[in-house]
Design a protein around this motif. Structure first.
Motif, PDB file in Angstrom:
ATOM      1  N   HIS A 106      62.615  83.722  82.074  1.00 20.45           N
ATOM      2  CA  HIS A 106      63.710  82.907  81.259  1.00 20.45           C
ATOM      3  C   HIS A 106      63.055  81.988  80.320  1.00 20.45           C
ATOM      4  O   HIS A 106      62.167  81.292  80.279  1.00 20.45           O
ATOM      5  CB  HIS A 106      64.815  82.174  81.999  1.00 20.45           C
ATOM      6  N   VAL A 107      63.616  82.006  78.766  1.00 20.10           N
ATOM      7  CA  VAL A 107      63.287  81.154  77.766  1.00 20.10           C
ATOM      8  C   VAL A 107      64.317  80.300  77.749  1.00 20.10           C
ATOM      9  O   VAL A 107      65.581  80.531  77.460  1.00 20.10           O
ATOM     10  CB  VAL A 107      62.839  81.921  76.609  1.00 20.10           C
ATOM     11  N   PHE A 108      63.979  78.923  77.671  1.00 18.30           N
ATOM     12  CA  PHE A 108      65.259  77.808  77.193  1.00 18.30           C
ATOM     13  C   PHE A 108      64.629  77.272  75.877  1.00 18.30           C
ATOM     14  O   PHE A 108      63.606  76.615  75.672  1.00 18.30           O
ATOM     15  CB  PHE A 108      65.382  76.546  78.371  1.00 18.30           C
ATOM     16  N   VAL A 109      65.708  77.126  74.792  1.00 14.26           N
ATOM     17  CA  VAL A 109      65.322  76.652  73.590  1.00 14.26           C
ATOM     18  C   VAL A 109      66.419  75.823  73.280  1.00 14.26           C
ATOM     19  O   VAL A 109      67.610  76.086  73.174  1.00 14.26           O
ATOM     20  CB  VAL A 109      65.385  77.737  72.459  1.00 14.26           C
ATOM     21  N   ALA A 132      65.425  87.180  79.376  1.00 13.96           N
ATOM     22  CA  ALA A 132      66.647  86.560  79.235  1.00 13.96           C
ATOM     23  C   ALA A 132      66.297  85.332  78.545  1.00 13.96           C
ATOM     24  O   ALA A 132      65.346  84.589  78.489  1.00 13.96           O
ATOM     25  CB  ALA A 132      67.476  86.077  80.235  1.00 13.96           C
ATOM     26  N   ILE A 133      67.225  84.534  77.554  1.00 18.44           N
ATOM     27  CA  ILE A 133      67.155  83.438  76.883  1.00 18.44           C
ATOM     28  C   ILE A 133      68.497  82.380  76.920  1.00 18.44           C
ATOM     29  O   ILE A 133      69.433  83.183  76.831  1.00 18.44           O
ATOM     30  CB  ILE A 133      66.676  83.708  75.413  1.00 18.44           C
ATOM     31  N   THR A 134      68.152  81.284  76.793  1.00 21.79           N
ATOM     32  CA  THR A 134      69.320  80.307  76.686  1.00 21.79           C
ATOM     33  C   THR A 134      68.874  79.467  75.275  1.00 21.79           C
ATOM     34  O   THR A 134      67.907  79.032  75.231  1.00 21.79           O
ATOM     35  CB  THR A 134      69.448  79.455  77.654  1.00 21.79           C
ATOM     36  N   THR A 186      70.522  91.704  73.124  1.00 22.95           N
ATOM     37  CA  THR A 186      71.744  92.194  73.396  1.00 22.95           C
ATOM     38  C   THR A 186      72.585  91.380  74.446  1.00 22.95           C
ATOM     39  O   THR A 186      72.092  90.244  74.995  1.00 22.95           O
ATOM     40  CB  THR A 186      71.535  93.525  74.309  1.00 22.95           C
ATOM     41  N   GLN A 187      73.584  91.748  74.600  1.00 23.97           N
ATOM     42  CA  GLN A 187      74.565  91.024  75.524  1.00 23.97           C
ATOM     43  C   GLN A 187      74.766  89.592  75.117  1.00 23.97           C
ATOM     44  O   GLN A 187      74.751  88.631  75.947  1.00 23.97           O
ATOM     45  CB  GLN A 187      74.153  90.921  77.138  1.00 23.97           C
ATOM     46  N   VAL A 188      74.673  89.135  73.925  1.00 24.86           N
ATOM     47  CA  VAL A 188      74.752  87.936  73.026  1.00 24.86           C
ATOM     48  C   VAL A 188      76.108  87.239  73.506  1.00 24.86           C
ATOM     49  O   VAL A 188      77.239  87.790  73.234  1.00 24.86           O
ATOM     50  CB  VAL A 188      74.244  87.908  71.924  1.00 24.86           C
ATOM     51  N   ARG A 189      76.034  86.153  74.223  1.00 25.84           N
ATOM     52  CA  ARG A 189      77.500  85.441  74.330  1.00 25.84           C
ATOM     53  C   ARG A 189      77.044  83.863  73.896  1.00 25.84           C
ATOM     54  O   ARG A 189      76.314  83.314  74.629  1.00 25.84           O
ATOM     55  CB  ARG A 189      77.845  85.572  75.925  1.00 25.84           C
ATOM     56  N   VAL A 190      77.910  83.544  73.244  1.00 24.06           N
ATOM     57  CA  VAL A 190      78.052  82.199  72.456  1.00 24.06           C
ATOM     58  C   VAL A 190      79.458  81.569  72.897  1.00 24.06           C
ATOM     59  O   VAL A 190      80.520  81.967  72.860  1.00 24.06           O
ATOM     60  CB  VAL A 190      77.728  82.075  71.229  1.00 24.06           C
ATOM     61  N   ALA A 259      74.047  79.707  73.529  1.00 25.90           N
ATOM     62  CA  ALA A 259      74.161  81.023  73.579  1.00 25.90           C
ATOM     63  C   ALA A 259      72.940  81.572  74.910  1.00 25.90           C
ATOM     64  O   ALA A 259      71.921  80.855  75.093  1.00 25.90           O
ATOM     65  CB  ALA A 259      73.490  81.653  72.496  1.00 25.90           C
ATOM     66  N   GLU A 260      73.635  82.681  75.313  1.00 28.99           N
ATOM     67  CA  GLU A 260      72.873  83.168  76.358  1.00 28.99           C
ATOM     68  C   GLU A 260      72.748  84.657  76.054  1.00 28.99           C
ATOM     69  O   GLU A 260      73.677  85.336  75.534  1.00 28.99           O
ATOM     70  CB  GLU A 260      73.692  83.262  77.733  1.00 28.99           C
ATOM     71  N   ALA A 261      71.442  85.317  76.174  1.00 31.76           N
ATOM     72  CA  ALA A 261      71.370  86.822  75.711  1.00 31.76           C
ATOM     73  C   ALA A 261      70.045  87.513  76.603  1.00 31.76           C
ATOM     74  O   ALA A 261      69.425  86.775  77.296  1.00 31.76           O
ATOM     75  CB  ALA A 261      70.916  86.556  74.424  1.00 31.76           C
ATOM     76  N   ARG A 262      70.399  88.477  76.308  1.00 25.92           N
ATOM     77  CA  ARG A 262      69.009  89.646  77.156  1.00 25.92           C
ATOM     78  C   ARG A 262      68.444  90.367  76.054  1.00 25.92           C
ATOM     79  O   ARG A 262      69.295  90.680  74.950  1.00 25.92           O
ATOM     80  CB  ARG A 262      69.859  90.254  78.196  1.00 25.92           C
ATOM     81  N   ARG A 263      67.228  90.917  76.422  1.00 28.54           N
ATOM     82  CA  ARG A 263      66.712  91.334  75.467  1.00 28.54           C
ATOM     83  C   ARG A 263      66.944  92.997  75.601  1.00 28.54           C
ATOM     84  O   ARG A 263      67.609  93.443  76.653  1.00 28.54           O
ATOM     85  CB  ARG A 263      64.910  91.311  75.586  1.00 28.54           C
TER      86      ARG A 263
END
Length: 263
Positions: A106-109, A132-134, A186-190, A259-263
């Protein structure tokens, strides 16, 4: 990932970041879950204000924290060590491009994209590192306050303008979904995370309105005056007007976006 940090690398800015992280810990981090053993990258960890919050809430993760400022990393290491969490972090000084080929869970920014001239390019690079990223960002256009005045709005507008001059975007929060989509996620949710402070919540008034937002605006005073945006007297008047939002009868509203998203 070079940045011109508009707020400056000062002791006052370090205190502001710590005040912000502590005051908004639940607002920004609640609902975020990393399983034990997850390898998490904190991209742009700065002085470690959010690093501490990550480690408190996820004590069994493998955290790699990277920043391009050696001075900020020194401050971050001291902050995390003072919290008794220093053994849980692998520190890196350098550009995110130096991580090419590594893998994370996971990446946190947090509060990084606003300072970047090419946020999509950075996000594309992060996408290659983890599934996955936040991403958490603010949006200064969401600052609504009472009593409103043109002078108070003027100092906020100076901050927004200066951020744009160095290639950043102080309004980036509203753009998270399209930025992540353009970067290939993808699956971007804000979702919005709203702060509202008035005299019935004195902790938020002190910790956010005064010590986070007004302090953030104040951090660009010298730049704004030097650039001729306002005179020193006009700046002082504008900040004083803005401070009225932290006094009895005043109110302050601000929206962060997570925002949460997946590649």
């Amino acid at each position: 990932m070079r940045t011109d940090y508009v707020h400056g690398y000062t002791a006052a800015e370090t205190r502001r970041l710590a005040d912000q992280a502590g005051t908004l810990a639940s607002l920004l981090h609640d609902g975020l879950h990393f399983p034990p053993g997850a390898r998490v990258l904190e991209a742009g960890c700065g002085v470690g204000a959010q690093t501490v919050q990550l480690l408190i809430r996820h004590p069994h993760i493998q955290l790699v924290a990277i920043d391009q400022s050696e001075a900020s990393l020194t401050e971050a290491k001291a902050r995390v060590a003072a919290a008794g969490l220093d053994t849980q972090v692998e520190w890196r000084c350098g550009d995110l491009r130096e991580l090419e080929g590594e893998t994370f869970d996971h990446v946190f920014v947090c509060f990084v994209l606003e300072h970047l001239a090419d946020p999509v390019g950075v996000l594309r690079g992060l996408r290659r590192l983890a599934p996955a990223i936040t991403v958490i960002e603010g949006d200064h256009g969401s600052a609504f306050f009472h009593p409103w005045s043109a002078a108070a709005q003027g100092v906020i507008d100076c901050l927004v303008g200066l951020q744009a001059e160095v290639g950043g975007d102080a309004l980036v929060g509203r753009r998270l979904q399209p930025l992540l989509r353009e970067a290939g996620f993808t699956q971007v949710r804000v979702e919005p995370r709203v702060v509202y402070a008035d005299e019935t919540v004195p902790g938020l008034v002190e910790g956010f309105t005064r010590k986070t937002f007004v302090a953030m605006v104040e951090s660009v005073r010298e730049r704004a005056v030097a650039a001729g945006m306002l005179s020193a007297a006009e700046w002082a008047h504008g900040v004083r007007e803005l401070e009225r939002a932290a006094e009895p009868g005043g109110t302050f509203h601000y929206t962060f976006f997570r925002a949460e998203a997946r590649r």
